[in-house]
Motif scaffolding. Structure first.
Motif, PDB file in Angstrom:
ATOM      1  N   GLU A   1       3.476  78.761  12.529  1.00  0.00           N
ATOM      2  CA  GLU A   1       3.290  79.338  11.188  1.00  0.00           C
ATOM      3  C   GLU A   1       3.985  80.690  11.093  1.00  0.00           C
ATOM      4  OE1 GLU A   1      -1.077  77.528   9.937  1.00  0.00           O
ATOM      5  OE2 GLU A   1      -0.990  79.233  11.317  1.00  0.00           O
ATOM      6  N   GLN A   2       3.935  81.474  12.171  1.00  0.00           N
ATOM      7  CA  GLN A   2       4.614  82.771  12.194  1.00  0.00           C
ATOM      8  C   GLN A   2       6.114  82.589  11.999  1.00  0.00           C
ATOM      9  OE1 GLN A   2       3.515  84.666  15.866  1.00  0.00           O
ATOM     10  NE2 GLN A   2       1.423  85.067  15.202  1.00  0.00           N
ATOM     11  N   GLU A   3       6.680  81.589  12.659  1.00  0.00           N
ATOM     12  CA  GLU A   3       8.116  81.325  12.505  1.00  0.00           C
ATOM     13  C   GLU A   3       8.458  81.009  11.058  1.00  0.00           C
ATOM     14  OE1 GLU A   3       9.518  78.391  15.301  1.00  0.00           O
ATOM     15  OE2 GLU A   3       8.582  79.433  16.971  1.00  0.00           O
ATOM     16  N   LYS A   4       7.638  80.208  10.391  1.00  0.00           N
ATOM     17  CA  LYS A   4       7.875  79.871   8.982  1.00  0.00           C
ATOM     18  C   LYS A   4       7.792  81.123   8.102  1.00  0.00           C
ATOM     19  CE  LYS A   4       6.172  75.156   9.341  1.00  0.00           C
ATOM     20  NZ  LYS A   4       5.071  74.232   9.003  1.00  0.00           N
ATOM     21  N   ILE A   5       6.802  81.962   8.360  1.00  0.00           N
ATOM     22  CA  ILE A   5       6.637  83.190   7.582  1.00  0.00           C
ATOM     23  C   ILE A   5       7.846  84.099   7.761  1.00  0.00           C
ATOM     24  CG2 ILE A   5       5.270  85.324   7.396  1.00  0.00           C
ATOM     25  CD1 ILE A   5       2.799  83.508   8.121  1.00  0.00           C
ATOM     26  N   ILE A   6       8.323  84.222   8.989  1.00  0.00           N
ATOM     27  CA  ILE A   6       9.498  85.059   9.253  1.00  0.00           C
ATOM     28  C   ILE A   6      10.725  84.507   8.546  1.00  0.00           C
ATOM     29  CG2 ILE A   6      11.098  85.790  11.084  1.00  0.00           C
ATOM     30  CD1 ILE A   6       8.537  86.139  12.850  1.00  0.00           C
ATOM     31  N   LYS A   7      10.894  83.196   8.525  1.00  0.00           N
ATOM     32  CA  LYS A   7      12.022  82.585   7.799  1.00  0.00           C
ATOM     33  C   LYS A   7      11.927  82.896   6.313  1.00  0.00           C
ATOM     34  CE  LYS A   7      13.051  78.778  10.920  1.00  0.00           C
ATOM     35  NZ  LYS A   7      13.056  77.326  11.123  1.00  0.00           N
ATOM     36  N   ILE A   8      10.719  82.820   5.771  1.00  0.00           N
ATOM     37  CA  ILE A   8      10.525  83.122   4.348  1.00  0.00           C
ATOM     38  C   ILE A   8      10.867  84.586   4.068  1.00  0.00           C
ATOM     39  CG2 ILE A   8       8.770  83.383   2.530  1.00  0.00           C
ATOM     40  CD1 ILE A   8       7.403  80.866   3.799  1.00  0.00           C
ATOM     41  N   LEU A   9      10.397  85.490   4.935  1.00  0.00           N
ATOM     42  CA  LEU A   9      10.691  86.911   4.750  1.00  0.00           C
ATOM     43  C   LEU A   9      12.190  87.191   4.836  1.00  0.00           C
ATOM     44  CD1 LEU A   9       7.768  88.503   6.784  1.00  0.00           C
ATOM     45  CD2 LEU A   9       8.075  88.524   4.296  1.00  0.00           C
ATOM     46  N   LYS A  10      12.875  86.539   5.754  1.00  0.00           N
ATOM     47  CA  LYS A  10      14.330  86.710   5.861  1.00  0.00           C
ATOM     48  C   LYS A  10      15.027  86.209   4.605  1.00  0.00           C
ATOM     49  CE  LYS A  10      14.774  86.609  10.879  1.00  0.00           C
ATOM     50  NZ  LYS A  10      15.260  85.836  12.045  1.00  0.00           N
TER      51      LYS A  10
END
Length: 117
Positions: free
Chosen positions: A99-108
């Motif tokens: 989930e953290q990876e998905k959130i980071i992708k969204i933020l990028k």
């Protein structure tokens, strides 16, 4: 063999619990132990065992290593964060690694979209 600072480990476990809005009772229920045991670990009256250490790491989606090395790299980073950045980091830690990876992708993606405007 590396020596671990159990005072800092207990403090880190308390920080993780609070950052994830857990009470000692909730942690005790999740780990199958008593509230007194959780309190004793957090206040360095009892050293944590491998079973409980592993369960804490799973519960709070962190690595065992990050708990064992508490207070070393973490404090250097936290001391440089603004309150808003610290809040964001605490929120991010409440999610599983995928989930953290998905959130980071969204933020990028948001950052890239904002820089294009």
């Amino acid at each position: 063999m590396k020596d671990y600072d159990f005072d800092k480990i207990g403090t880190e476990l308390k920080r993780l619990r609070r950052a994830n809005s857990y009470t000692q009772e909730q942690v005790a229920n999740e780990l199958g132990c008593t509230i007194a045991f959780i309190s004793n670990i957090e206040n360095n009256r009892t050293k944590i065992n491998l079973r409980v250490l592993t369960l804490y790491a799973r519960l709070f989606h962190v690595t065992v290593d990050s708990i064992l090395n508490a207070g070393q790299d973490h404090m250097a980073i936290v001391n440089t964060l603004s309150p808003l950045e610290e809040e964001a980091l605490c929120l991010l830690q409440q999610f599983s690694p995928p989930e953290q990876e998905k959130i980071i992708k969204i933020l990028k993606y948001i950052r890239e979209a904002a820089s294009e405007n």
